[in-house]
Write an enzyme that holds these catalytic residues in place. Structure first.
Site, PDB file in Angstrom:
ATOM      1  N   ARG A  53      59.867 -26.379  -6.099  1.00 14.57           N
ATOM      2  CA  ARG A  53      60.591 -27.616  -5.777  1.00 14.57           C
ATOM      3  C   ARG A  53      59.915 -28.313  -4.606  1.00 14.57           C
ATOM      4  O   ARG A  53      59.966 -29.529  -4.469  1.00 14.57           O
ATOM      5  CB  ARG A  53      62.069 -27.368  -5.456  1.00 14.57           C
ATOM      6  CG  ARG A  53      62.774 -28.638  -4.954  1.00 14.57           C
ATOM      7  CD  ARG A  53      64.258 -28.692  -5.275  1.00 14.57           C
ATOM      8  NE  ARG A  53      64.953 -27.487  -4.859  1.00 14.57           N
ATOM      9  CZ  ARG A  53      65.307 -27.213  -3.595  1.00 14.57           C
ATOM     10  NH1 ARG A  53      65.048 -28.052  -2.628  1.00 14.57           N
ATOM     11  NH2 ARG A  53      65.925 -26.095  -3.313  1.00 14.57           N
ATOM     12  N   TYR A 106      61.543 -54.602  -8.533  1.00 13.00           N
ATOM     13  CA  TYR A 106      61.946 -53.820  -9.711  1.00 13.00           C
ATOM     14  C   TYR A 106      63.475 -53.647  -9.752  1.00 13.00           C
ATOM     15  O   TYR A 106      64.106 -53.431  -8.716  1.00 13.00           O
ATOM     16  CB  TYR A 106      61.241 -52.462  -9.633  1.00 13.00           C
ATOM     17  CG  TYR A 106      61.638 -51.499 -10.709  1.00 13.00           C
ATOM     18  CD1 TYR A 106      61.246 -51.711 -12.019  1.00 13.00           C
ATOM     19  CD2 TYR A 106      62.404 -50.380 -10.409  1.00 13.00           C
ATOM     20  CE1 TYR A 106      61.618 -50.826 -13.018  1.00 13.00           C
ATOM     21  CE2 TYR A 106      62.775 -49.492 -11.398  1.00 13.00           C
ATOM     22  CZ  TYR A 106      62.385 -49.726 -12.704  1.00 13.00           C
ATOM     23  OH  TYR A 106      62.759 -48.847 -13.673  1.00 13.00           O
ATOM     24  N   ASP A 178      55.943 -51.345  -2.786  1.00 14.32           N
ATOM     25  CA  ASP A 178      55.737 -50.845  -4.138  1.00 14.32           C
ATOM     26  C   ASP A 178      54.408 -51.443  -4.610  1.00 14.32           C
ATOM     27  O   ASP A 178      54.293 -52.652  -4.802  1.00 14.32           O
ATOM     28  CB  ASP A 178      56.918 -51.292  -5.019  1.00 14.32           C
ATOM     29  CG  ASP A 178      56.856 -50.718  -6.425  1.00 14.32           C
ATOM     30  OD1 ASP A 178      55.737 -50.501  -6.929  1.00 14.32           O
ATOM     31  OD2 ASP A 178      57.933 -50.515  -7.023  1.00 14.32           O
ATOM     32  N   LYS A 203      53.120 -45.712 -14.733  1.00 18.35           N
ATOM     33  CA  LYS A 203      52.366 -46.878 -15.216  1.00 18.35           C
ATOM     34  C   LYS A 203      50.869 -46.538 -15.265  1.00 18.35           C
ATOM     35  O   LYS A 203      50.477 -45.704 -16.053  1.00 18.35           O
ATOM     36  CB  LYS A 203      52.700 -48.081 -14.330  1.00 18.35           C
ATOM     37  CG  LYS A 203      54.201 -48.252 -14.051  1.00 18.35           C
ATOM     38  CD  LYS A 203      55.021 -48.617 -15.285  1.00 18.35           C
ATOM     39  CE  LYS A 203      56.501 -48.364 -15.137  1.00 18.35           C
ATOM     40  NZ  LYS A 203      57.186 -49.037 -14.043  1.00 18.35           N
TER      41      LYS A 203
END
Ligand SMILES: *Cc1c(COP(=O)(O)O)cnc(C)c1O
Length: 386
Positions: A53, A106, A178, A203
Site C-alpha cells: 500500500r 476537470y 493538472d 491518458k
C-alpha cells in the site's frame, strides 16, 4: 539526463538477473531478517519496502522516471488521476482555508472543490484564470492554494504559469497544476515555479486506454508529506501490474506524442476549411487567443482539442456524433484511438452555446482516414433535422 536515458534503464537498477523488462512485484508484503530491520522499516514506511500500500518496486521505477521527466525531485503513483488531485490538494488544506481554482478544470476536480471540500469548510473561488488578475484580485488572507489546469481540457484556456507562481510565492500560496494534457514532455510546470504537478496517467502516460492511474510530482518534502497523510490514510494505491502497464506505455511516449501532434495539426488544417466549424480550441492553432503563451510555456501540443459547431438544432449534433466510423464515442483520451465526445451528451440542457462544443481526441491512425470520417460527420450534420 536526456529522454533516452530516462526512458531506457534509469530507475531500473538492482533487479536480479538484469531483466530488460521490469518485473511485476506482485506481492503485498515484504519480510525482514531481524527485529531491528523490521522496526526500522515500520518507523519509516516512506522509505521502506514493508507493505505494497505504501511502496512497491515496480511502481517505484515509474515514479523515478516520471519525476525525472518533470525535472522534479520525487513522484508518487496513485490508483487514479483524481486520487492524485485529491491527495495533492487536501494534504495542504484545513478548514477555514480558501482556494482559487480554474473554472473549467476537470469535472471531478471541480466537484472536489465545489462540493466535497465544502463539508470541511474549505472555501473556494472559481476563476477563468486567463488573466493574472483573476488570482491577485481574489486572493484573501486565508488563501492557501491555487489549483491550475493549463490548458483546461474542454475549452483549452491557458494560465500564465510564471506570472501566477511568482505572485503565489510572494504570498506563500501553494500551487498545484493538472498537467495531463501537455504531458511531462511538453510542459514542465516545476521549472516555471509550480510546487506540485499532478497527472491522470490514464491518458498519455499509460497511452493505451488500458489502465486507470495517477501521479503526483514535486519536491521530496512535499511528496513525503502527501505520503504520510492522504496517500496512506485514504489508500488510493496503484497495483504492481498497473504500474507495469504505465512503464510499458512510457517507453514510447515521445514517439506517440510527436505523432499525436502531427495528426492533430493535419486534422485542424482540414477543419479550418469546414463552414460548419465555428471555432477551434487548440493552443497550438495559430488563431488561439493564447497561442504566444502556449509557445512560451509548452514545447508542443497533444491530440486533444475542441471545436464549436455552427449547429442550429440538437439533432445536428446527434447526427454528427453518430456518423463516425473510426472515431469512437467514448470518454477519456490519450490512447491509440481517436475519440469524440459532444458536450451536449453530458447534460440534457438542449442546444445551449456550450452544448455546441465537441471534443475530439486525435489518435495515431492515418490522418487521411480521420479526415474522411469527419467529412462523413459533417455531411450527416447537414442532412439532419433543423
Ligand atoms: C481524466 C482526467 C483526470 C482524472 O483522472 P482519472 O485517471 O480518470 O482519475 C484529471 N484531470 C484531467 C485533466 C483528466 O483528463
Amino acid at each position: 539526463m536526456n529522454i533516452t536515458e530516462i526512458l531506457h534503464s534509469y530507475g531500473e537498477e538492482g533487479f536480479s538477473y538484469n531483466p530488460v523488462s521490469v518485473p511485476i512485484y506482485e506481492t503485498s508484503i515484504f519480510s525482514f531478517k531481524s527485529f531491528e530491520e523490521f522496526q526500522n522499516s515500520l518507523l519509516n514506511e516512506f522509505e521502506a519496502h514493508l507493505y505494497s500500500r505504501g511502496k512497491n518496486p515496480t511502481a517505484e521505477v515509474v515514479e523515478k522516471k516520471i519525476a525525472a521527466l518533470e525535472k522534479a525531485e520525487d513522484a508518487k503513483l496513485f490508483a487514479s488521476g483524481i486520487a492524485a488531485v485529491s491527495a495533492a490538494t487536501m494534504a495542504f488544506l484545513k478548514s477555514g482555508d480558501h482556494v482559487i481554482c480554474v473554472k473549467d478544470a476537470y469535472g471531478w476536480t471541480n466537484k472536489l472543490f465545489s462540493q466535497y471540500l465544502k463539508r470541511f469548510e474549505v472555501e473556494v473561488t472559481f476563476v477563468e484564470g486567463t488573466n493574472l488578475e483573476d488570482f491577485t484580485r481574489n486572493t484573501k488572507p486565508n488563501t492557501k492554494l491555487f489549483f491550475l489546469e493549463s490548458p483546461t481540457t474542454f475549452t483549452f484556456q491557458l494560465q500564465d504559469l510564471s506570472a501566477i507562481t511568482k505572485f503565489a510565492k510572494e504570498n506563500r500560496i501553494k500551487t498545484v497544476i493538472d498537467n495531463t494534457w501537455a504531458t511531462p514532455l511538453y510542459q514542465n510546470p516545476i521549472e516555471l515555479g509550480v510546487d506540485i504537478v499532478v497527472h491522470s496517467a490514464s491518458k498519455y502516460i499509460g497511452g493505451h486506454s488500458d489502465v486507470v492511474a495517477g501521479v503526483v510530482v514535486g519536491k521530496s518534502e512535499d511528496i513525503r508529506h502527501i505520503f504520510n497523510t492522504e496517500f496512506m490514510n485514504i489508500g488510493a494505491t496503484i497495483g504492481p501490474f498497473e504500474s507495469w502497464l504505465l512503464l510499458r506505455g512510457l517507453r514510447t511516449i515521445h514517439v506517440r506524442m510527436k505523432k499525436h501532434m502531427e495528426n492533430t495539426l493535419k486534422v485542424i488544417e482540414y477543419l479550418q476549411t469546414v463552414p460548419q466549424v465555428d471555432e477551434i480550441y487548440y493552443p497550438f492553432y495559430a488563431k488561439h487567443p493564447q497561442y504566444e503563451l502556449a509557445k512560451k510555456q509548452m514545447k508542443g501540443g497533444s491530440g486533444l482539442f475542441s471545436i464549436k459547431l455552427k449547429a442550429q438544432s440538437l439533432q445536428q449534433i446527434v447526427a454528427f456524433t453518430n456518423a463516425f466510423r473510426i472515431f469512437r464515442r467514448a470518454v477519456s483520451w490519450g490512447g491509440y484511438e481517436s475519440l469524440v465526445i459532444p458536450y451536449a451528451a453530458t447534460n440534457r440542457d438542449g442546444l445551449t452555446e456550450k452544448n455546441k462544443i465537441v471534443r475530439l481526441h486525435i489518435g495515431l491512425e492515418d490522418p487521411e482516414l480521420l479526415i474522411e470520417d469527419l467529412q462523413r460527420a459533417f455531411e450527416a450534420m447537414k442532412k439532419a433535422k433543423l
